[in-house]
Motif scaffolding. Structure first.
Motif, PDB file in Angstrom:
ATOM      1  N   ASN A  75      34.600  32.916  40.704  1.00  0.00           N
ATOM      2  CA  ASN A  75      35.372  31.677  40.827  1.00  0.00           C
ATOM      3  C   ASN A  75      36.852  31.909  41.107  1.00  0.00           C
ATOM      4  O   ASN A  75      37.589  30.962  41.350  1.00  0.00           O
ATOM      5  CB  ASN A  75      35.208  30.828  39.569  1.00  0.00           C
ATOM      6  N   LEU A  76      37.292  33.144  41.030  1.00  0.00           N
ATOM      7  CA  LEU A  76      38.687  33.446  41.360  1.00  0.00           C
ATOM      8  C   LEU A  76      38.740  34.328  42.601  1.00  0.00           C
ATOM      9  O   LEU A  76      39.440  35.343  42.640  1.00  0.00           O
ATOM     10  CB  LEU A  76      39.384  34.115  40.165  1.00  0.00           C
ATOM     11  N   GLY A  77      37.977  33.940  43.594  1.00  0.00           N
ATOM     12  CA  GLY A  77      37.971  34.668  44.872  1.00  0.00           C
ATOM     13  C   GLY A  77      37.503  36.107  44.725  1.00  0.00           C
ATOM     14  O   GLY A  77      38.002  37.004  45.403  1.00  0.00           O
ATOM     15  N   VAL A  78      36.525  36.340  43.849  1.00  0.00           N
ATOM     16  CA  VAL A  78      36.000  37.682  43.561  1.00  0.00           C
ATOM     17  C   VAL A  78      37.132  38.587  43.036  1.00  0.00           C
ATOM     18  O   VAL A  78      37.542  39.564  43.682  1.00  0.00           O
ATOM     19  CB  VAL A  78      35.270  38.318  44.775  1.00  0.00           C
ATOM     20  N   LEU A  79      37.588  38.224  41.897  1.00  0.00           N
ATOM     21  CA  LEU A  79      38.636  38.989  41.214  1.00  0.00           C
ATOM     22  C   LEU A  79      37.967  40.122  40.437  1.00  0.00           C
ATOM     23  O   LEU A  79      37.096  39.875  39.598  1.00  0.00           O
ATOM     24  CB  LEU A  79      39.396  38.061  40.260  1.00  0.00           C
ATOM     25  N   ILE A  80      38.368  41.346  40.748  1.00  0.00           N
ATOM     26  CA  ILE A  80      37.738  42.516  40.114  1.00  0.00           C
ATOM     27  C   ILE A  80      38.749  43.151  39.162  1.00  0.00           C
ATOM     28  O   ILE A  80      39.773  43.664  39.610  1.00  0.00           O
ATOM     29  CB  ILE A  80      37.285  43.545  41.178  1.00  0.00           C
ATOM     30  N   PRO A  81      38.478  43.109  37.857  1.00  0.00           N
ATOM     31  CA  PRO A  81      39.444  43.680  36.929  1.00  0.00           C
ATOM     32  C   PRO A  81      39.463  45.203  37.000  1.00  0.00           C
ATOM     33  O   PRO A  81      38.481  45.816  37.423  1.00  0.00           O
ATOM     34  CB  PRO A  81      38.935  43.238  35.544  1.00  0.00           C
ATOM     35  N   GLU A  82      40.583  45.786  36.593  1.00  0.00           N
ATOM     36  CA  GLU A  82      40.590  47.250  36.464  1.00  0.00           C
ATOM     37  C   GLU A  82      39.741  47.617  35.252  1.00  0.00           C
ATOM     38  O   GLU A  82      39.716  46.888  34.259  1.00  0.00           O
ATOM     39  CB  GLU A  82      42.031  47.748  36.283  1.00  0.00           C
ATOM     40  N   ARG A  83      39.081  48.764  35.378  1.00  0.00           N
ATOM     41  CA  ARG A  83      38.211  49.205  34.290  1.00  0.00           C
ATOM     42  C   ARG A  83      38.972  49.273  32.961  1.00  0.00           C
ATOM     43  O   ARG A  83      38.480  48.902  31.912  1.00  0.00           O
ATOM     44  CB  ARG A  83      37.650  50.585  34.665  1.00  0.00           C
ATOM     45  N   GLU A  84      40.237  49.760  33.045  1.00  0.00           N
ATOM     46  CA  GLU A  84      41.056  49.912  31.824  1.00  0.00           C
ATOM     47  C   GLU A  84      41.252  48.561  31.139  1.00  0.00           C
ATOM     48  O   GLU A  84      41.342  48.489  29.915  1.00  0.00           O
ATOM     49  CB  GLU A  84      42.442  50.493  32.153  1.00  0.00           C
ATOM     50  N   PHE A  85      41.359  47.517  31.934  1.00  0.00           N
ATOM     51  CA  PHE A  85      41.565  46.190  31.340  1.00  0.00           C
ATOM     52  C   PHE A  85      40.382  45.826  30.444  1.00  0.00           C
ATOM     53  O   PHE A  85      40.549  45.466  29.283  1.00  0.00           O
ATOM     54  CB  PHE A  85      41.745  45.129  32.437  1.00  0.00           C
ATOM     55  N   ILE A  86      39.179  45.962  30.991  1.00  0.00           N
ATOM     56  CA  ILE A  86      37.982  45.577  30.228  1.00  0.00           C
ATOM     57  C   ILE A  86      37.820  46.481  29.010  1.00  0.00           C
ATOM     58  O   ILE A  86      37.555  46.017  27.907  1.00  0.00           O
ATOM     59  CB  ILE A  86      36.720  45.679  31.113  1.00  0.00           C
TER      60      ILE A  86
END
Ligand code: PLP
Length: 383
Positions: free
Chosen positions: A179-190
């Motif tokens: 829903n956010l234009g395929v926003l991919i978080p950095e692994r470190e964030f998760i």
């Protein structure tokens, strides 16, 4: 009066798009004039396995299920489906709540988190979408504490300052945000946020309503990050579109903390026909998982290569994970024009803000992919 005018008169909604659907099959949608469209939207991550699914139709036609089962009675297929979901979802997720769709599944997750933690606050990603009920709208769209992308280590540090007050019941996000234009978080964030959640007693809710069931190249997007959420929400592709369903699955710890509190009564939650379709669909996915996900990975690479050669102006940023595809151009009008031209030229996709988003079926054939990408390329230039 034509259909559009009748729709305006009797359906309470925004103006409908000019496409009267009469049929859908495989990767295609057909309108009332017989025009064929390549479907790079899949009903927003619903038809992951292609339309006109013969298996689902057979299951419905041959079903011996009762018309309806009262939610307080025992019903074996409920247990079968719940067991299957416990087997395929990541981490320790074990117990299921029965819902009719995504909003209800997320709503249940939010209620569960408040009961399990005794807290009332939530933290979500800025601009996110988690459904259409008041609770899910509030969580996603209210002003107040939100995590602003990009989702990197510095965003995780901002999460810590919020969570350390120990008053947040749950942090909710789509592990890959369709829903956010395929926003991919950095692994470190998760990794960091899930550790912070554990440290400060906040539950991690993974909303996999859109990104679940193979969309991002893994069965669940959480798997890309080795994320083990406390609560995971599903809907949409759980039945591939042939019947409505939602599900919320939680860890034994969450289930114990809730300990039977909260009604979660849903009259049509896990309707017998939907359950038959979902069980069959999930068994098929499990059986064909390797082949299906290998196909997604190959097609995803191919689409990435083709897109990276296209001349978007201004130059585009590609955000692609499996068959979740975002093309950010920085220009909202331009993106709207491309979407419109693509539709005229026989390709369905969508746009949000300055990003084109595409969710083709996971079963997309190479020839259809080529046709679709040719249409897109043509649509960048002219009508
Ligand atoms: C991530 C996410 N969560 C929840 C929902 C709500 O699902 P439903 O429309 O089935 O209520 C959606 C729907 O688009 C979604 O994309």
């Amino acid at each position: 009066m034509n259909l559009k005018q009748l729709d305006r008169r009797f359906l309470a909604r925004e103006e409908a798009e000019d496409l009267e659907v009469v049929r859908s099959q495989g990767s295609f949608v057909f309108d009332a004039r017989g025009k064929k469209y390549i479907d790079f939207l899949s009903g927003w991550c619903v038809g992951n396995f292609g339309w006109g699914n013969e298996r689902a139709r057979r299951v419905i036609a041959r079903s011996k299920a009762p018309d309806y089962v009262y939610p307080y009675y025992l019903y074996r297929p409920w247990v079968e489906l719940a067991q299957l979901l416990a087997e395929i979802t990541p981490g320790k997720l074990r117990k299921c709540y029965r819902a009719t769709g995504g909003s209800e599944a997320v709503d249940m997750a939010l209620q569960l988190a408040t009961i399990a933690t005794g807290r009332k606050k939530f933290l979500a990603i800025e601009g996110s979408y988690h459904g259409n009920s008041i609770a899910t709208i509030r969580v996603a769209q209210s002003s107040g504490r939100k995590v602003k992308p990009p989702l990197d280590e510095s965003a995780a540090a901002r999460v810590e300052t919020i969570l350390q007050k120990r008053d947040v019941a749950a942090f909710i996000m789509e592990p890959i945000s369709c829903n956010l234009g395929v926003l991919i978080p950095e692994r470190e964030f998760i990794t960091r946020v899930s550790a912070l959640c554990r440290r400060y007693g906040t539950l991690f809710i993974a909303d996999e309503v859109a990104c679940g069931f193979g969309r991002t190249g893994a069965l669940f997007a959480s798997e890309h990050f080795d994320l083990e959420p406390d609560i995971l929400c599903m809907a949409k592709a759980i039945t591939g579109g042939a019947a409505p369903m939602g599900a919320t699955i939680v860890t034994p710890d969450v289930a114990d903390a809730v300990d039977g509190e909260g009604g979660f009564y849903s009259t049509y939650g896990w309707h017998p026909l939907s359950v038959d379709v979902a069980i069959d669909n999930i068994r098929w996915i499990v059986k064909n998982q390797r082949r299906l996900l290998r196909g997604v990975s190959e097609m995803s690479d191919y689409i990435r290569d083709r897109l990276s050669e296209m001349k978007f102006k201004p130059p585009a940023k590609l955000r692609i994970k499996g068959m979740a595809i975002g093309v950010e151009t920085g220009d909202e009008d331009y993106v709207d024009k491309i979407t419109e031209r693509c539709r005229k030229n026989g390709l369905l996709l969508t746009s949000s803000d300055n990003t084109l988003t595409m969710f083709p079926p996971l079963t997309l054939e190479r020839e259809t992919a080529d046709d679709a990408l040719d249409i897109l390329e043509r649509s960048l230039k002219s009508r």
